[in-house]
Design a protein around this motif. Structure first.
Motif, PDB file in Angstrom:
ATOM      1  N   LEU A   1      13.628   9.234  -3.791  1.00 43.51           N
ATOM      2  CA  LEU A   1      13.242  10.179  -4.830  1.00 43.51           C
ATOM      3  C   LEU A   1      11.811  10.674  -4.628  1.00 43.51           C
ATOM      4  CD1 LEU A   1      14.455  11.370  -7.414  1.00 43.51           C
ATOM      5  CD2 LEU A   1      13.561   9.397  -8.660  1.00 43.51           C
ATOM      6  N   ILE A   2      10.867   9.767  -4.618  1.00 46.88           N
ATOM      7  CA  ILE A   2       9.461  10.119  -4.520  1.00 46.88           C
ATOM      8  C   ILE A   2       8.685   8.897  -4.085  1.00 46.88           C
ATOM      9  CG2 ILE A   2       8.946   9.569  -6.942  1.00 46.88           C
ATOM     10  CD1 ILE A   2       7.150  12.113  -6.983  1.00 46.88           C
ATOM     11  N   SER A   3       7.532   9.123  -3.457  1.00 49.14           N
ATOM     12  CA  SER A   3       6.714   7.998  -3.010  1.00 49.14           C
ATOM     13  C   SER A   3       5.242   8.260  -3.292  1.00 49.14           C
ATOM     14  CB  SER A   3       6.914   7.748  -1.516  1.00 49.14           C
ATOM     15  OG  SER A   3       6.467   8.862  -0.758  1.00 49.14           O
ATOM     16  N   ILE A   4       4.444   7.207  -3.138  1.00 54.66           N
ATOM     17  CA  ILE A   4       3.005   7.347  -3.315  1.00 54.66           C
ATOM     18  C   ILE A   4       2.288   6.328  -2.448  1.00 54.66           C
ATOM     19  CG2 ILE A   4       2.926   5.796  -5.335  1.00 54.66           C
ATOM     20  CD1 ILE A   4       0.741   7.746  -6.460  1.00 54.66           C
ATOM     21  N   SER A   5       1.228   6.776  -1.825  1.00 52.94           N
ATOM     22  CA  SER A   5       0.386   5.889  -1.038  1.00 52.94           C
ATOM     23  C   SER A   5      -0.715   5.331  -1.937  1.00 52.94           C
ATOM     24  CB  SER A   5      -0.235   6.680   0.117  1.00 52.94           C
ATOM     25  OG  SER A   5      -1.317   5.985   0.667  1.00 52.94           O
ATOM     26  N   SER A   6      -1.240   4.182  -1.562  1.00 56.25           N
ATOM     27  CA  SER A   6      -2.269   3.541  -2.394  1.00 56.25           C
ATOM     28  C   SER A   6      -3.592   4.307  -2.410  1.00 56.25           C
ATOM     29  CB  SER A   6      -2.521   2.108  -1.927  1.00 56.25           C
ATOM     30  OG  SER A   6      -2.962   2.091  -0.589  1.00 56.25           O
TER      31      SER A   6
ATOM     32  N   ASP B   1       0.801  -1.216   0.000  1.00 55.16           N
ATOM     33  CA  ASP B   1       0.000   0.000   0.000  1.00 55.16           C
ATOM     34  C   ASP B   1       0.840   1.275   0.000  1.00 55.16           C
ATOM     35  OD1 ASP B   1      -0.956  -0.213   3.551  1.00 55.16           O
ATOM     36  OD2 ASP B   1       0.980  -0.003   2.569  1.00 55.16           O
ATOM     37  N   TYR B   2       2.148   1.112  -0.107  1.00 55.88           N
ATOM     38  CA  TYR B   2       3.016   2.290  -0.135  1.00 55.88           C
ATOM     39  C   TYR B   2       4.178   1.968  -1.040  1.00 55.88           C
ATOM     40  CZ  TYR B   2       5.742   6.259   1.668  1.00 55.88           C
ATOM     41  OH  TYR B   2       6.454   7.428   1.791  1.00 55.88           O
ATOM     42  N   PHE B   3       4.455   2.899  -1.963  1.00 59.56           N
ATOM     43  CA  PHE B   3       5.454   2.633  -2.996  1.00 59.56           C
ATOM     44  C   PHE B   3       6.457   3.775  -3.036  1.00 59.56           C
ATOM     45  CE2 PHE B   3       3.060  -0.905  -4.633  1.00 59.56           C
ATOM     46  CZ  PHE B   3       1.754  -0.589  -4.287  1.00 59.56           C
ATOM     47  N   LEU B   4       7.717   3.407  -3.267  1.00 60.22           N
ATOM     48  CA  LEU B   4       8.777   4.405  -3.279  1.00 60.22           C
ATOM     49  C   LEU B   4       9.668   4.195  -4.499  1.00 60.22           C
ATOM     50  CD1 LEU B   4       8.676   2.854  -0.191  1.00 60.22           C
ATOM     51  CD2 LEU B   4       9.820   4.994   0.369  1.00 60.22           C
ATOM     52  N   TRP B   5      10.269   5.283  -4.938  1.00 57.50           N
ATOM     53  CA  TRP B   5      11.307   5.219  -5.963  1.00 57.50           C
ATOM     54  C   TRP B   5      12.608   5.735  -5.364  1.00 57.50           C
ATOM     55  CZ3 TRP B   5      11.142   3.058 -10.758  1.00 57.50           C
ATOM     56  CH2 TRP B   5       9.881   2.757 -11.290  1.00 57.50           C
ATOM     57  N   TYR B   6      13.676   4.979  -5.628  1.00 55.22           N
ATOM     58  CA  TYR B   6      15.006   5.373  -5.186  1.00 55.22           C
ATOM     59  C   TYR B   6      15.897   5.514  -6.418  1.00 55.22           C
ATOM     60  CZ  TYR B   6      13.886   4.133  -0.332  1.00 55.22           C
ATOM     61  OH  TYR B   6      13.331   4.073   0.924  1.00 55.22           O
TER      62      TYR B   6
ATOM     63  N   ALA C   1      21.281   7.207 -13.876  1.00 56.26           N
ATOM     64  CA  ALA C   1      21.484   6.465 -12.630  1.00 56.26           C
ATOM     65  C   ALA C   1      20.675   5.172 -12.729  1.00 56.26           C
ATOM     66  CB  ALA C   1      21.010   7.277 -11.427  1.00 56.26           C
ATOM     67  N   VAL C   2      20.748   4.378 -11.684  1.00 55.72           N
ATOM     68  CA  VAL C   2      19.867   3.205 -11.568  1.00 55.72           C
ATOM     69  C   VAL C   2      18.667   3.613 -10.710  1.00 55.72           C
ATOM     70  CG1 VAL C   2      19.624   0.810 -10.843  1.00 55.72           C
ATOM     71  CG2 VAL C   2      21.821   1.637 -11.709  1.00 55.72           C
ATOM     72  N   TYR C   3      17.481   3.267 -11.174  1.00 54.20           N
ATOM     73  CA  TYR C   3      16.262   3.597 -10.452  1.00 54.20           C
ATOM     74  C   TYR C   3      15.605   2.318  -9.951  1.00 54.20           C
ATOM     75  CZ  TYR C   3      16.710   8.341 -12.116  1.00 54.20           C
ATOM     76  OH  TYR C   3      17.172   9.614 -12.340  1.00 54.20           O
ATOM     77  N   PHE C   4      15.308   2.306  -8.665  1.00 52.38           N
ATOM     78  CA  PHE C   4      14.645   1.158  -8.048  1.00 52.38           C
ATOM     79  C   PHE C   4      13.262   1.567  -7.568  1.00 52.38           C
ATOM     80  CE2 PHE C   4      18.095  -1.833  -7.846  1.00 52.38           C
ATOM     81  CZ  PHE C   4      19.246  -1.077  -7.694  1.00 52.38           C
ATOM     82  N   CYS C   5      12.271   0.752  -7.842  1.00 49.10           N
ATOM     83  CA  CYS C   5      10.997   0.934  -7.171  1.00 49.10           C
ATOM     84  C   CYS C   5      10.951  -0.042  -6.002  1.00 49.10           C
ATOM     85  CB  CYS C   5       9.812   0.732  -8.111  1.00 49.10           C
ATOM     86  SG  CYS C   5       9.570  -0.947  -8.700  1.00 49.10           S
ATOM     87  N   ALA C   6      10.183   0.329  -4.985  1.00 47.46           N
ATOM     88  CA  ALA C   6      10.084  -0.488  -3.782  1.00 47.46           C
ATOM     89  C   ALA C   6       8.662  -0.407  -3.253  1.00 47.46           C
ATOM     90  CB  ALA C   6      11.086  -0.029  -2.722  1.00 47.46           C
ATOM     91  N   ALA C   7       8.261  -1.428  -2.515  1.00 43.26           N
ATOM     92  CA  ALA C   7       6.895  -1.483  -2.006  1.00 43.26           C
ATOM     93  C   ALA C   7       6.877  -1.998  -0.585  1.00 43.26           C
ATOM     94  CB  ALA C   7       6.037  -2.384  -2.896  1.00 43.26           C
ATOM     95  N   SER C   8       5.951  -1.450   0.193  1.00 46.13           N
ATOM     96  CA  SER C   8       5.754  -1.962   1.550  1.00 46.13           C
ATOM     97  C   SER C   8       4.252  -2.132   1.786  1.00 46.13           C
ATOM     98  CB  SER C   8       6.361  -1.047   2.597  1.00 46.13           C
ATOM     99  OG  SER C   8       5.629   0.156   2.696  1.00 46.13           O
ATOM    100  N   GLY C   9       3.942  -2.951   2.796  1.00 44.26           N
ATOM    101  CA  GLY C   9       2.535  -3.209   3.060  1.00 44.26           C
ATOM    102  C   GLY C   9       2.247  -3.242   4.539  1.00 44.26           C
ATOM    103  N   THR C  10       1.472  -4.203   4.946  1.00 49.12           N
ATOM    104  CA  THR C  10       1.042  -4.268   6.340  1.00 49.12           C
ATOM    105  C   THR C  10       2.162  -4.680   7.294  1.00 49.12           C
ATOM    106  OG1 THR C  10       0.211  -6.469   5.871  1.00 49.12           O
ATOM    107  CG2 THR C  10      -1.370  -4.665   5.794  1.00 49.12           C
TER     108      THR C  10
END
Lengths: 112, 114
Positions: free
Chosen positions: A47-52, A31-36, A86-95
């Motif tokens: 870099l930036i994030s977004i909530s679901s 439910d939460y996503f980030l870019w590094y 650069a290298v860009y990574f997306c990442a995700a977290s949840g409960t």
């Protein structure tokens, strides 16, 4: 089992044009996503994030879009600059607070 | 200066020889985490810690141990390293697990296990 996937290992764009980096996920509990962003010989930087609860978040030249039904997010960089290479990574977290799952990364090269 | 420090930065060792990679932060952060970066696999979380004496497994905890006896330190222990643990390791910290957007990464430790 890769729960977060970045299917494009690399992307090359011209300076001034738009860069679009994509990320797909399989776990509907995220439910939460980030870019590094990561430069060689350095640690990643946020870099930036977004909530679901949102479908778009903007910060200057960077915009992240989230499509929950497709389990897809994208990072748009407009206009692209050589320093964005650069290298860009997306990442995700949840409960499980604190647990963070990353994608494989996309190497972005912006040509002058 | 706010920072996460890792030591050593580079290490070449042999299979089975116990080693510890230290991680220290000076920001009074509650949350700390270890990741490894491998070509084609991206970053993968090994262990994380929400606070002192609280640690949890990430996606790839096998072969690693951690401890969090003090807030500022979060060492990564490889009791019996194997060649598949050759990797680039990053430690990170953030004010809390709910503020991962403020996660600050260290410079990395490149480990080679022969």
């Amino acid at each position: 089992d890769q729960q977060v996937k970045q299917n494009s290992p690399s992307l090359s764009v011209q300076e001034g044009r738009i860069s679009i980096l994509n990320c797909d996920y399989t776990n509907s509990m995220f439910d939460y996503f980030l870019w590094y962003k990561k430069y060689p010989a350095e640690g990643p930087t946020f870099l930036i994030s977004i909530s679901s609860i949102k479908d778009k978040n903007e910060d200057g030249r960077f915009t992240v879009f989230l499509n929950k039904s497709a389990k897809h997010l994208s990072l748009h960089i407009v206009p692209s600059q050589p320093g964005d290479s650069a290298v860009y990574f997306c990442a995700a977290s949840g409960t499980s607070y604190g647990k963070l799952t990353f994608g494989q990364g996309t190497i972005l090269t912006v040509h002058p | 200066e706010a920072q996460v420090t890792q030591n050593p930065r580079y290490l070449i060792t042999v299979t089975g020889k116990k080693l510890t990679v230290t991680c220290s932060q000076n920001m009074n952060h509650e949350y700390m985490s270890w990741y490894r970066q491998d070509p084609g696999l991206g970053l993968r979380q090994i262990y994380y810690s929400m606070n002192v004496e609280v640690t949890d497994k990430g996606d790839v905890p096998e072969g690693y141990k951690v401890s969090r006896k003090e807030k500022r330190n979060f060492p990564l222990i490889l009791e019996s390293p194997s060649p598949n643990q050759t990797s680039l390791y990053f430690c990170a910290s953030s004010p809390s697990a709910l503020r991962l957007n403020e996660q600050f990464f260290g410079p990395g430790t490149r480990l080679t296990v022969l």
